[in-house]
Design a protein around this motif. Structure first.
Motif, PDB file in Angstrom:
ATOM      1  N   GLY A  64      -4.905  12.422   0.949  1.00 30.57           N
ATOM      2  CA  GLY A  64      -3.537  11.521   1.301  1.00 30.57           C
ATOM      3  C   GLY A  64      -3.627  12.449   2.962  1.00 30.57           C
ATOM      4  N   PHE A  65      -3.630  13.748   3.014  1.00 38.07           N
ATOM      5  CA  PHE A  65      -3.517  14.443   4.252  1.00 38.07           C
ATOM      6  C   PHE A  65      -4.442  14.113   5.271  1.00 38.07           C
ATOM      7  CE2 PHE A  65      -4.311  18.505   6.682  1.00 38.07           C
ATOM      8  CZ  PHE A  65      -2.885  18.531   7.479  1.00 38.07           C
ATOM      9  N   TRP A  66      -5.663  14.170   4.906  1.00 37.62           N
ATOM     10  CA  TRP A  66      -6.873  13.948   5.924  1.00 37.62           C
ATOM     11  C   TRP A  66      -6.779  12.641   6.395  1.00 37.62           C
ATOM     12  CZ3 TRP A  66      -8.401  17.501   8.563  1.00 37.62           C
ATOM     13  CH2 TRP A  66      -8.614  18.695   8.321  1.00 37.62           C
ATOM     14  N   LYS A  67      -6.427  11.641   5.476  1.00 35.79           N
ATOM     15  CA  LYS A  67      -6.283  10.225   5.703  1.00 35.79           C
ATOM     16  C   LYS A  67      -5.414  10.096   7.125  1.00 35.79           C
ATOM     17  CE  LYS A  67      -5.357   5.709   4.344  1.00 35.79           C
ATOM     18  NZ  LYS A  67      -5.029   4.744   3.313  1.00 35.79           N
ATOM     19  N   LEU A  68      -4.209  10.636   7.034  1.00 45.04           N
ATOM     20  CA  LEU A  68      -3.202  10.644   8.191  1.00 45.04           C
ATOM     21  C   LEU A  68      -3.938  11.361   9.209  1.00 45.04           C
ATOM     22  CD1 LEU A  68       0.569  10.198   8.337  1.00 45.04           C
ATOM     23  CD2 LEU A  68      -0.285  12.026   9.616  1.00 45.04           C
ATOM     24  N   ILE A  69      -4.316  12.536   9.078  1.00 43.08           N
ATOM     25  CA  ILE A  69      -4.583  13.230  10.315  1.00 43.08           C
ATOM     26  C   ILE A  69      -5.812  12.521  11.175  1.00 43.08           C
ATOM     27  CG2 ILE A  69      -5.922  15.505  10.815  1.00 43.08           C
ATOM     28  CD1 ILE A  69      -2.921  15.812  10.485  1.00 43.08           C
ATOM     29  N   GLN A  71      -6.334   9.505  11.258  1.00 42.37           N
ATOM     30  CA  GLN A  71      -5.768   8.364  11.946  1.00 42.37           C
ATOM     31  C   GLN A  71      -5.148   8.694  13.264  1.00 42.37           C
ATOM     32  OE1 GLN A  71      -3.098   6.606   8.975  1.00 42.37           O
ATOM     33  NE2 GLN A  71      -4.715   5.412   8.282  1.00 42.37           N
ATOM     34  N   LYS A  72      -4.367   9.898  13.148  1.00 31.54           N
ATOM     35  CA  LYS A  72      -3.562  10.433  14.456  1.00 31.54           C
ATOM     36  C   LYS A  72      -4.283  11.233  15.211  1.00 31.54           C
ATOM     37  CE  LYS A  72       0.475   8.442  13.071  1.00 31.54           C
ATOM     38  NZ  LYS A  72       1.717   9.145  12.835  1.00 31.54           N
ATOM     39  N   TRP A  73      -5.265  11.849  14.672  1.00 29.33           N
ATOM     40  CA  TRP A  73      -6.027  12.997  15.472  1.00 29.33           C
ATOM     41  C   TRP A  73      -7.417  12.650  15.105  1.00 29.33           C
ATOM     42  CZ3 TRP A  73      -3.399  15.897  18.896  1.00 29.33           C
ATOM     43  CH2 TRP A  73      -2.097  16.091  18.836  1.00 29.33           C
ATOM     44  N   ARG A 273       0.342  12.380   2.475  1.00 26.31           N
ATOM     45  CA  ARG A 273       0.619  11.700   3.591  1.00 26.31           C
ATOM     46  C   ARG A 273       1.753  12.201   4.295  1.00 26.31           C
ATOM     47  NH1 ARG A 273       5.115   9.663   5.269  1.00 26.31           N
ATOM     48  NH2 ARG A 273       5.355   9.149   3.110  1.00 26.31           N
ATOM     49  N   GLN A 274       2.819  12.668   3.579  1.00 24.60           N
ATOM     50  CA  GLN A 274       4.169  13.417   4.124  1.00 24.60           C
ATOM     51  C   GLN A 274       3.769  14.455   4.708  1.00 24.60           C
ATOM     52  OE1 GLN A 274       6.970  13.505   0.799  1.00 24.60           O
ATOM     53  NE2 GLN A 274       8.797  14.295   2.215  1.00 24.60           N
ATOM     54  N   CYS A 275       3.075  15.460   4.037  1.00 23.43           N
ATOM     55  CA  CYS A 275       2.780  16.650   4.789  1.00 23.43           C
ATOM     56  C   CYS A 275       1.889  16.543   6.036  1.00 23.43           C
ATOM     57  CB  CYS A 275       1.832  17.536   4.016  1.00 23.43           C
ATOM     58  SG  CYS A 275       2.794  18.244   2.465  1.00 23.43           S
ATOM     59  N   GLY A 276       1.018  15.489   5.991  1.00 25.51           N
ATOM     60  CA  GLY A 276       0.307  14.933   7.414  1.00 25.51           C
ATOM     61  C   GLY A 276       1.136  14.680   8.577  1.00 25.51           C
ATOM     62  N   GLU A 277       2.215  13.906   7.892  1.00 26.62           N
ATOM     63  CA  GLU A 277       3.289  13.623   9.158  1.00 26.62           C
ATOM     64  C   GLU A 277       4.041  15.034   9.925  1.00 26.62           C
ATOM     65  OE1 GLU A 277       4.061  10.681  10.255  1.00 26.62           O
ATOM     66  OE2 GLU A 277       3.645   9.268   8.909  1.00 26.62           O
ATOM     67  N   MET A 278       4.181  15.964   8.773  1.00 26.18           N
ATOM     68  CA  MET A 278       4.763  17.121   9.387  1.00 26.18           C
ATOM     69  C   MET A 278       3.770  17.740  10.374  1.00 26.18           C
ATOM     70  SD  MET A 278       6.522  18.935   6.300  1.00 26.18           S
ATOM     71  CE  MET A 278       8.255  18.783   6.091  1.00 26.18           C
ATOM     72  N   ALA A 279       2.564  17.885   9.614  1.00 27.18           N
ATOM     73  CA  ALA A 279       1.440  18.431  10.615  1.00 27.18           C
ATOM     74  C   ALA A 279       1.346  17.694  12.159  1.00 27.18           C
ATOM     75  CB  ALA A 279       0.111  18.409   9.896  1.00 27.18           C
ATOM     76  N   ASP A 280       1.139  16.375  11.751  1.00 27.10           N
ATOM     77  CA  ASP A 280       1.304  15.489  13.058  1.00 27.10           C
ATOM     78  C   ASP A 280       2.163  15.858  14.167  1.00 27.10           C
ATOM     79  OD1 ASP A 280       0.608  13.275  15.179  1.00 27.10           O
ATOM     80  OD2 ASP A 280       2.382  12.236  14.052  1.00 27.10           O
ATOM     81  N   ARG A 281       3.246  15.993  13.776  1.00 31.12           N
ATOM     82  CA  ARG A 281       4.588  16.638  14.524  1.00 31.12           C
ATOM     83  C   ARG A 281       4.199  17.779  15.542  1.00 31.12           C
ATOM     84  NH1 ARG A 281      10.149  16.065  11.713  1.00 31.12           N
ATOM     85  NH2 ARG A 281      10.650  16.408  13.868  1.00 31.12           N
TER      86      ARG A 281
END
Length: 328
Positions: A64-69, A71-73, A273-281
């Motif tokens: 879930g983390f890598w999926k968001l990262i 997408q954003k990065w 995913r939630q942790c990925g949102e934090m890392a994205d910020r």
């Protein structure tokens, strides 16, 4: 007349020169800032994930983390390390991680989180798969998502499943859950229940505490607590509540499968995913201090219909239909 004219034109030219210079400065600064922002958003960021376990829930969080990262990065670089039972291999992993200087770490579990925080105290770290909220704020560069659900979430589900319950017993080790017990008591009145805590400071005190539960409890609410609830104590707790027909809210799916009536459960991919949102910020420039530790956003639950029948409870169909998993 000429002097007067020259006296008027000279300041006018100076004003034009000053305005032109100011405009040029604005352009230069804008280009400079734009270049910096562009560099910040296009430079491949490096992200390192270190997990204390390779079990399925941990892998789902990582996915879930890598999926968001990604997408954003999309240009980011990254690697995931899973610690295991081999001390030699774990040392090799940590030696390699010690030599790296990523933009951010994502750690799962206490073992990995403590090691990275000690090794890289100045690097941003997002932490999860821990119950100790202290690990989420161990340094000024640390934040994350605890596995612990807020008191109101426990009480809300309790009243949905057992609306007639008024008195709730909680077994807890003061060294671990005195704050959580206080939060439960503070929230309890709003849900029409009373929380009765029984302190268990060591495993040897558990049998006596269970005797009190057997005599007095309307239900037992389980909290994540290494003293009260572990592989060594699970059988005693489950047998005591089952034999005495006391509804027991377990700690996870495995407890419900073994005989607890219900339990809150996490959506592990969504936790990632939630942790990925934090890392994205953080990667986008938000200071870690501006991103406070939090709890899982997505709440699920599992129920055991067989246990409900044994307890002579009739679960509403809406409760059964809304469960992430039902044991029959």
């Amino acid at each position: 007349m000429i002097i007067s004219c020259n006296g008027w034109r000279q300041p006018q030219r100076r004003r034009h020169i000053i305005l032109a210079g100011f405009a040029l400065l604005v352009v230069v600064v804008t280009i400079h800032i734009g270049a910096r922002v562009h560099g910040a958003t296009t430079r491949p960021s490096e992200v390192i994930v270190v997990s204390s376990s390779a079990s399925q829930p941990y892998q789902q969080v990582v996915e879930g983390f890598w999926k968001l990262i990604r997408q954003k990065w999309p240009k980011s670089r990254g690697v995931t390390y899973y610690l295991g039972a081999d001390p030699k291999q774990n040392r090799q992993i940590m030696e390699e991680v010690a030599s790296r200087q990523p933009d951010i770490f994502f750690t799962l579990g206490s073992k990995a989180s403590q090691a990275i925080q000690a090794m890289h105290p100045q690097r941003p770290v997002v932490v999860t798969m821990v119950l100790d909220r202290g690990l989420l704020a161990a340094t000024d560069q640390t934040t994350g998502v605890s596995l612990q659900f807020p008191a109101r979430v426990h009480l809300r589900l309790l009243k949905r499943i057992l609306p007639e319950v008024r008195h709730v017993h909680v077994l807890y080790d003061p060294a671990e859950n005195v704050d959580m017990l206080a939060r439960l008591k503070n929230e309890a009145a709003a849900f029409g229940v009373e929380i009765r805590g029984l302190a268990v400071e060591s495993v040897t005190q558990l049998p006596a505490a269970l005797k009190v539960v057997e005599r007095q409890a309307e239900m037992l609410l389980g909290l994540a607590d290494r003293t009260v609830y572990s592989g060594k104590t699970a059988k005693a707790v489950l047998l005591s509540t089952f034999r005495n027909r006391i509804p027991f809210a377990g700690l996870s799916r495995s407890w419900v499968k073994a005989g607890a009536l219900y339990a809150l459960e996490r959506d592990y991919r969504d936790l990632g995913r939630q942790c990925g949102e934090m890392a994205d910020r953080i990667l986008a420039g938000t200071p870690v201090a501006d991103i406070p530790p939090t709890s899982p956003e997505r709440v699920r639950y599992v129920v055991n219909v067989r246990t409900a029948q044994h307890l002579r409870l009739s679960l509403r169909q809406a409760i059964i239909d809304g469960a992430a998993e039902v044991f029959e």
